[in-house]
Write a protein that holds these residues in place. Structure first.
Motif, short mmCIF file in Angstrom:
data_model
loop_
_atom_site.label_atom_id
_atom_site.label_comp_id
_atom_site.label_asym_id
_atom_site.label_seq_id
_atom_site.Cartn_x
_atom_site.Cartn_y
_atom_site.Cartn_z
N PHE A 22 0.88 -1.37 0.05
CA PHE A 22 0.00 -0.09 0.07
C PHE A 22 0.68 1.19 0.41
N MET A 23 0.19 2.38 -0.48
CA MET A 23 1.07 3.38 -0.04
C MET A 23 0.20 4.64 0.80
N MET A 24 0.83 5.95 -0.22
CA MET A 24 0.23 6.90 0.86
C MET A 24 0.53 7.98 -0.19
N ILE A 25 -0.09 8.52 -0.69
CA ILE A 25 0.24 9.92 -1.42
C ILE A 25 -0.23 11.54 -0.42
N MET A 26 1.08 12.67 -1.11
CA MET A 26 1.12 13.25 -0.62
C MET A 26 0.11 15.08 -1.26
N HIS A 27 0.19 15.38 -0.18
CA HIS A 27 -0.12 17.04 -0.77
C HIS A 27 0.62 17.35 -2.20
N ASN A 28 1.98 17.62 -2.07
CA ASN A 28 2.42 17.47 -3.63
C ASN A 28 1.55 16.71 -5.03
N GLY A 29 1.44 14.91 -4.22
CA GLY A 29 0.86 14.16 -5.42
C GLY A 29 -1.21 15.06 -5.56
N LYS A 33 -4.42 0.84 -1.52
CA LYS A 33 -3.24 0.01 -2.13
C LYS A 33 -3.46 0.56 -3.43
N ARG A 34 -1.68 -0.12 -3.78
CA ARG A 34 -1.40 0.39 -4.66
C ARG A 34 -2.20 -0.38 -6.12
N ALA A 35 -3.13 -1.49 -5.78
CA ALA A 35 -3.54 -2.20 -6.85
C ALA A 35 -4.43 -1.01 -7.55
N ASP A 36 -5.31 -0.27 -5.96
CA ASP A 36 -6.46 0.57 -6.35
C ASP A 36 -5.79 1.80 -6.78
N LEU A 37 -5.03 2.30 -6.29
CA LEU A 37 -4.47 3.78 -6.68
C LEU A 37 -4.22 3.45 -8.41
N TYR A 38 -3.35 1.98 -8.94
CA TYR A 38 -3.17 1.98 -10.39
C TYR A 38 -4.93 1.53 -10.92
N ARG A 39 -5.20 1.52 -10.75
CA ARG A 39 -7.21 0.72 -11.08
C ARG A 39 -7.58 2.35 -10.97
N ASN A 47 15.40 -4.40 3.92
CA ASN A 47 13.76 -5.28 3.17
C ASN A 47 12.80 -4.80 3.67
N VAL A 48 11.80 -4.30 2.61
CA VAL A 48 10.51 -3.98 3.15
C VAL A 48 9.54 -4.67 3.04
N ILE A 49 8.89 -4.71 3.94
CA ILE A 49 7.21 -5.27 4.63
C ILE A 49 6.27 -5.35 4.77
N PHE A 50 4.96 -5.47 3.84
CA PHE A 50 3.33 -5.18 4.30
C PHE A 50 2.89 -6.09 4.34
N GLY A 51 1.57 -6.10 5.47
CA GLY A 51 0.77 -6.96 5.95
C GLY A 51 -0.68 -6.12 6.01
N HIS A 74 14.16 8.58 -11.68
CA HIS A 74 15.07 9.10 -10.08
C HIS A 74 13.94 8.20 -9.46
N ALA A 75 14.19 7.19 -8.81
CA ALA A 75 13.48 6.41 -8.15
C ALA A 75 14.32 6.81 -6.62
N ALA A 76 13.71 7.02 -5.71
CA ALA A 76 14.31 7.34 -4.45
C ALA A 76 13.63 6.11 -3.64
N SER A 77 13.99 5.30 -2.33
CA SER A 77 13.90 5.02 -1.42
C SER A 77 12.31 4.93 -1.23
N PRO A 78 11.99 4.28 -0.70
CA PRO A 78 10.00 4.93 0.03
C PRO A 78 10.33 5.54 1.53
N ALA A 79 11.28 5.65 2.21
CA ALA A 79 11.27 6.39 3.28
C ALA A 79 10.26 7.80 3.61
N ALA A 80 10.68 8.41 2.01
CA ALA A 80 9.36 9.70 2.72
C ALA A 80 7.94 9.42 1.81
N ALA A 81 7.73 8.73 0.97
CA ALA A 81 6.71 7.99 0.56
C ALA A 81 6.03 9.03 -0.49
N GLN A 82 7.47 9.87 -0.38
CA GLN A 82 6.84 10.79 -2.16
C GLN A 82 7.21 10.45 -3.54
N GLY A 83 7.69 8.73 -4.08
CA GLY A 83 7.91 8.06 -5.68
C GLY A 83 7.03 8.41 -5.89
#
Ligand SMILES: Cc1cc2nc3c(=O)[nH]c(=O)nc-3n(C[C@H](O)[C@H](O)[C@H](O)COP(=O)(O)OP(=O)(O)OC[C@H]3O[C@@H](n4cnc5c(N)ncnc54)[C@H](O)[C@@H]3O)c2cc1C
Length: 379
Positions: A43-50, A102-108, A180-184, A296-305
């Motif tokens: 899953f992911m977060m979309i921030m203000h700038n997105g 969820k990423r799949a919901d964002l794509y959809r 390594n990132v783990i989601f659940g 320009h891929a960033a690691s997801p630490a800032a939830a910004q990609g």
């Protein structure tokens, strides 16, 4: 009318197609997978700038409708002591954000919004290479033997981009950042209901983030220090092996709250290594240009990609709208975007620190402002 071939139907792909449509161009998106709805654990977060970038295209509602609000951060010490609740991001915005989905919901959601506008996504089209015919038309070649023709080709094909090698055959490869990132997901009712808040359960060596959807589904993630696995090794890890890795880690770290969340989860778990991209020498060549993680891929630490990818899409469309040829448009696009994107990569790696995230979150794009002026001011 200018027609773009867009490779990749993740985030930058459909948003670029919408942006080009608004700028008076046509585009077709070519996605390698048969559908965009895999990757169920993430899953992911979309921030203000997105949301600001989507707002420039009047498309923010599509993501808002499929997401839920996560505006506060509530951290807990390993012994359970709560720390002061803080807002996530900035207050300086009119958009209702950040939001989680969820990423799949964002794509959809993005695919549906593009389709509603008459845009086309062709699935099952794995791009392999490109040629240019004598008239200057770009020809994309796909693994199924088919081809497509356009005036330009946009590489929106993510961190393991094929198009990147066409822009620069010696471009660097993604680099492992030591995590390594783990989601659940779990619907276990014994866990605290984290409504509009990300509970950050801190340990000595890692933190687990946990939030709850309005339907009562708990979403969690953690980034654990570890060795790089090969792609085959990571893909071979089962859900229960990823779950056990997280559980063993938090038990040994004495992080009881995080271990409780992992214990309450069955097999809805997914893990992978975390990578970012060293700076690319250039983002464009001839009639081919890169957007999003391909550039320009960033690691997801800032939830910004994802938000950064959306910004790229809108700025690229403005440049193509306002400047007389591809060379000038791509040069202006890279000029406007590169510094900000590379700053995020460095920030996410911990190479630079900034007093607050306002430079990230308060970024705003004025669709009406001509690009020519922006580019000239910066040169
Ligand atoms: C674990 C993790 C967590 C993250 N969390 C967040 C978060 O909370 N918030 C956030 O903003 N960002 C987050 N990100 C970053 C975010 O996922 C990316 O920055 C974003 O997806 C980039 O969008 P994109 O469109 O450039 O690439 P992608 O979303 O990766 O899309 C690329 C698309 O191209 C397709 N493709 C690839 N090769 C080809 C080919 N040869 N032919 C045709 N199609 C092809 C792929 O199948 C894919 O659909 C996270 C990333 C990771 C790894």
């Amino acid at each position: 009318m200018t027609h773009a071939l867009i490779i990749g139907g993740g985030i930058a792909g459909p948003v670029t197609a919408m942006a080009l449509g608004k700028a008076g161009m046509t585009a077709t998106v070519y996605e390698a997978y048969a559908s965009g709805a895999d990757d169920i654990g993430a899953f992911m977060m979309i921030m203000h700038n997105g949301f600001d970038a989507l707002g420039a295209l009047d498309a923010q509602h599509a993501v808002v409708a499929n997401s839920f609000s996560t505006t506060k951060n509530a951290s807990f010490e390993p012994d359970g002591t709560p720390l002061p609740v803080r807002p996530i991001g900035t207050q300086r915005t009119t958009f209702a954000s950040p939001r989680t989905l969820k990423r799949a919901d964002l794509y959809r959601a993005l695919h549906d919004e593009l389709a509603r506008r008459g845009g086309i996504i062709e699935h099952g089209k794995r791009f392999v290479h490109t040629t240019t015919d004598p008239s200057g038309t770009v020809v994309a070649h796909f693994a199924d033997g088919s081809t497509a023709e356009g005036d330009l080709l946009v590489g929106a094909d993510g961190i393991r981009s094929t198009v990147r090698r066409i822009v620069d055959p010696s471009s660097p490869s993604p680099r492992f950042v030591g995590l390594n990132v783990i989601f659940g997901y779990t619907e276990d009712r014994s866990l605290p209901f984290a409504d509009d808040v990300m509970r950050m359960l801190r340990g000595k060596r890692a933190t687990l983030g946990h939030t709850t959807s309005p339907e009562g589904e708990h979403f969690w993630y953690t980034r654990l220090p570890g060795e790089e696995m090969s792609q085959a090794e990571a893909a071979a890890m089962t859900a229960s092996e990823w779950r056990q890795l997280a559980l063993d880690f938090f038990v040994s770290d004495g992080n009881v709250l995080a271990a409780d969340v992992v214990s309450a989860t069955d097999d809805a778990v997914l893990g992978r290594g975390v990578y970012d991209m060293p700076p690319m020498p250039t983002w464009h060549r001839s009639s081919v240009v890169l957007v999003g993680d391909a550039a320009h891929a960033a690691s997801p630490a800032a939830a910004q990609g994802a938000s950064m990818a959306m910004e790229d899409s809108v700025v690229l469309a403005k440049c193509l709208r306002d400047l007389p040829d591809l060379d000038q448009a791509f040069a202006a696009y890279e000029l406007v975007r590169r510094e900000r994107a590379e700053r995020l990569v460095a920030y996410s790696r911990g190479d630079i620190r900034t007093p607050n995230g306002d430079w990230l979150y308060s970024h705003s794009i004025d669709w009406e402002e001509p690009v020519r002026r922006v580019a000239q001011e910066r040169t």
